[in-house]
Design a protein around this motif. Structure first.
Motif, PDB file in Angstrom:
ATOM      1  N   ASN A  24       0.851  -1.185   0.000  1.00 50.28           N
ATOM      2  CA  ASN A  24       0.000   0.000   0.000  1.00 50.28           C
ATOM      3  C   ASN A  24       0.889   1.238   0.000  1.00 50.28           C
ATOM      4  O   ASN A  24       1.916   1.281   0.673  1.00 50.28           O
ATOM      5  N   THR A  25       0.473   2.234  -0.771  1.00 49.02           N
ATOM      6  CA  THR A  25       1.234   3.477  -0.867  1.00 49.02           C
ATOM      7  C   THR A  25       0.290   4.668  -0.770  1.00 49.02           C
ATOM      8  O   THR A  25      -0.933   4.509  -0.713  1.00 49.02           O
ATOM      9  N   LEU A  77       9.909   4.816   0.489  1.00 49.79           N
ATOM     10  CA  LEU A  77       9.499   3.832   1.499  1.00 49.79           C
ATOM     11  C   LEU A  77       9.947   4.280   2.874  1.00 49.79           C
ATOM     12  O   LEU A  77      11.049   4.798   3.042  1.00 49.79           O
ATOM     13  N   SER A  78       9.078   4.083   3.865  1.00 51.98           N
ATOM     14  CA  SER A  78       9.508   4.070   5.267  1.00 51.98           C
ATOM     15  C   SER A  78       8.567   3.144   6.026  1.00 51.98           C
ATOM     16  O   SER A  78       7.582   2.651   5.480  1.00 51.98           O
ATOM     17  N   SER A  81       2.958   4.629   8.517  1.00 54.54           N
ATOM     18  CA  SER A  81       1.672   4.243   7.924  1.00 54.54           C
ATOM     19  C   SER A  81       1.328   5.126   6.732  1.00 54.54           C
ATOM     20  O   SER A  81       1.916   6.199   6.525  1.00 54.54           O
ATOM     21  N   VAL A  82       0.342   4.682   5.951  1.00 57.84           N
ATOM     22  CA  VAL A  82      -0.146   5.492   4.835  1.00 57.84           C
ATOM     23  C   VAL A  82      -0.662   6.832   5.344  1.00 57.84           C
ATOM     24  O   VAL A  82      -0.403   7.885   4.742  1.00 57.84           O
ATOM     25  N   GLN A  83      -1.397   6.811   6.461  1.00 58.93           N
ATOM     26  CA  GLN A  83      -1.952   8.057   6.991  1.00 58.93           C
ATOM     27  C   GLN A  83      -0.842   9.032   7.395  1.00 58.93           C
ATOM     28  O   GLN A  83      -0.937  10.242   7.160  1.00 58.93           O
ATOM     29  N   SER A  84       0.212   8.506   8.001  1.00 59.60           N
ATOM     30  CA  SER A  84       1.346   9.358   8.351  1.00 59.60           C
ATOM     31  C   SER A  84       1.996   9.941   7.108  1.00 59.60           C
ATOM     32  O   SER A  84       2.325  11.132   7.045  1.00 59.60           O
ATOM     33  N   HIS A  85       2.176   9.098   6.079  1.00 57.57           N
ATOM     34  CA  HIS A  85       2.759   9.573   4.823  1.00 57.57           C
ATOM     35  C   HIS A  85       1.909  10.684   4.209  1.00 57.57           C
ATOM     36  O   HIS A  85       2.435  11.702   3.746  1.00 57.57           O
ATOM     37  N   ILE A  86       0.597  10.476   4.179  1.00 53.52           N
ATOM     38  CA  ILE A  86      -0.302  11.472   3.584  1.00 53.52           C
ATOM     39  C   ILE A  86      -0.201  12.794   4.326  1.00 53.52           C
ATOM     40  O   ILE A  86      -0.096  13.872   3.713  1.00 53.52           O
ATOM     41  N   ALA A  87      -0.224  12.721   5.646  1.00 52.54           N
ATOM     42  CA  ALA A  87      -0.114  13.943   6.440  1.00 52.54           C
ATOM     43  C   ALA A  87       1.212  14.652   6.177  1.00 52.54           C
ATOM     44  O   ALA A  87       1.274  15.889   6.088  1.00 52.54           O
ATOM     45  N   TRP A  88       2.275  13.872   6.030  1.00 48.71           N
ATOM     46  CA  TRP A  88       3.609  14.455   5.830  1.00 48.71           C
ATOM     47  C   TRP A  88       3.729  15.113   4.458  1.00 48.71           C
ATOM     48  O   TRP A  88       4.221  16.245   4.338  1.00 48.71           O
ATOM     49  N   ASN A  95       4.434  23.698   3.434  1.00 53.09           N
ATOM     50  CA  ASN A  95       5.608  24.434   3.912  1.00 53.09           C
ATOM     51  C   ASN A  95       6.631  24.743   2.829  1.00 53.09           C
ATOM     52  O   ASN A  95       7.395  25.717   2.945  1.00 53.09           O
ATOM     53  N   PHE A  96       6.667  23.927   1.780  1.00 55.97           N
ATOM     54  CA  PHE A  96       7.704  24.089   0.751  1.00 55.97           C
ATOM     55  C   PHE A  96       7.132  24.332  -0.645  1.00 55.97           C
ATOM     56  O   PHE A  96       7.881  24.401  -1.607  1.00 55.97           O
ATOM     57  N   ASN A  97       5.814  24.455  -0.732  1.00 57.05           N
ATOM     58  CA  ASN A  97       5.155  24.655  -2.027  1.00 57.05           C
ATOM     59  C   ASN A  97       5.595  23.588  -3.034  1.00 57.05           C
ATOM     60  O   ASN A  97       5.853  23.873  -4.199  1.00 57.05           O
ATOM     61  N   THR A  98       5.703  22.346  -2.544  1.00 58.78           N
ATOM     62  CA  THR A  98       6.174  21.235  -3.363  1.00 58.78           C
ATOM     63  C   THR A  98       5.197  20.071  -3.248  1.00 58.78           C
ATOM     64  O   THR A  98       4.987  19.542  -2.157  1.00 58.78           O
ATOM     65  N   LYS A  99       4.605  19.698  -4.365  1.00 59.87           N
ATOM     66  CA  LYS A  99       3.667  18.571  -4.380  1.00 59.87           C
ATOM     67  C   LYS A  99       4.443  17.292  -4.685  1.00 59.87           C
ATOM     68  O   LYS A  99       5.119  17.191  -5.714  1.00 59.87           O
ATOM     69  N   ILE A 100       4.376  16.320  -3.793  1.00 63.20           N
ATOM     70  CA  ILE A 100       5.065  15.046  -3.982  1.00 63.20           C
ATOM     71  C   ILE A 100       4.244  14.183  -4.938  1.00 63.20           C
ATOM     72  O   ILE A 100       3.153  13.732  -4.601  1.00 63.20           O
ATOM     73  N   GLU A 101       4.787  13.946  -6.124  1.00 65.57           N
ATOM     74  CA  GLU A 101       4.034  13.275  -7.177  1.00 65.57           C
ATOM     75  C   GLU A 101       4.299  11.778  -7.252  1.00 65.57           C
ATOM     76  O   GLU A 101       3.594  11.057  -7.967  1.00 65.57           O
ATOM     77  N   PHE A 102       5.314  11.286  -6.559  1.00 65.90           N
ATOM     78  CA  PHE A 102       5.622   9.862  -6.595  1.00 65.90           C
ATOM     79  C   PHE A 102       5.029   9.175  -5.362  1.00 65.90           C
ATOM     80  O   PHE A 102       4.839   9.797  -4.317  1.00 65.90           O
ATOM     81  N   PRO A 103       4.718   7.881  -5.451  1.00 69.83           N
ATOM     82  CA  PRO A 103       4.123   7.181  -4.311  1.00 69.83           C
ATOM     83  C   PRO A 103       5.148   6.871  -3.224  1.00 69.83           C
ATOM     84  O   PRO A 103       6.353   6.778  -3.483  1.00 69.83           O
ATOM     85  N   VAL A 104       4.637   6.699  -2.008  1.00 69.65           N
ATOM     86  CA  VAL A 104       5.478   6.354  -0.857  1.00 69.65           C
ATOM     87  C   VAL A 104       4.893   5.105  -0.205  1.00 69.65           C
ATOM     88  O   VAL A 104       3.719   5.086   0.190  1.00 69.65           O
TER      89      VAL A 104
END
Length: 217
Positions: A24-25, A77-78, A81-88, A95-104
């Motif tokens: 799951n990512t 990968l870390s 959880s998925v919820q933690s990743h989404i929040a991060w 904070n950085f005006n950067t949208k993370i486009e790759f899955p984690v």
């Protein structure tokens, strides 16, 4: 005998088939086979909401367009959880005006981290270290880099590494120290005395010595 020595983990090596996974990512279910036909940079980070990892995620996103031009995808990968990743990643965008486009990958069970040897007990027994696996379009591991928890990765080197590996695959050559695209590459050394003599008179390559010659692609 310690438990670590009783149950040794077989770590993947360069040239091995990449260990398969189905996970799951932040972008839904993903399996390794989804990336067949493209190259993949699989990287681990210790934990969400940590300083070094945050700077790295911003930097990975910055090189993502370059990697995609090289038919290469990114997958983080870390063991969060998925919820933690989404929040991060939402926090990073704010904070950085950067949208993370790759899955984690959410690797709470540490299954993928264990398969890939991303957890080094003497560095941290609970977190994945900063591992980078470059996997080719046939899902063979082409390169592995490990960084300690305290050291952020050099993104230009990761791009350069992919470019060098693809150049080797495409042209059956090697790349010298500090090579970047456009520099001369190294041709394979002669396999016989006759080939060595022929190489010395080959005007199509820059012969430094019989075993070391360069050419421009």
């Amino acid at each position: 005998m310690s438990e670590e020595h009783q149950n040794p983990v077989s770590l993947p090596r360069i040239g091995d088939k990449a260990p398969s996974f189905e996970v799951n990512t932040t972008q839904g279910p993903v399996k390794l086979e989804d990336y067949k036909g493209s190259w993949l940079v699989l990287f681990s980070h210790p934990a969400d909401f940590t300083p070094v990892c945050t700077t790295e995620f911003v930097a990975f996103q910055e090189i993502y367009p370059q990697l995609r031009e090289l038919n290469t995808e990114l997958l983080g990968l870390s063991v969060d959880s998925v919820q933690s990743h989404i929040a991060w990643v939402r926090n990073i965008e704010e904070n950085f005006n950067t949208k993370i486009e790759f899955p984690v990958i959410a690797d709470l069970s540490k299954e993928v981290a264990t398969k890939y040897g991303m957890i080094h007990p003497n560095d941290s027994g609970t977190e994945a270290n900063r591992a980078v696996f470059v996997i080719d379009d046939q899902q063979v591991i082409k390169a592995i880099i490990y960084y300690p928890l305290t050291t952020g990765r050099n993104m230009a080197e990761i791009v350069r590494l992919v470019e060098a590996l693809q150049t080797t695959v495409d042209h059956q050559v090697s790349t010298p120290a500090n090579w970047t695209p456009g520099d001369k590459v190294l041709v394979p050394p002669p396999a016989s005395q006759q080939q060595a003599e022929e190489r010395a008179n080959d005007d199509s390559v820059e012969v430094i010595d019989w075993y070391l010659a360069k050419k421009q692609l």
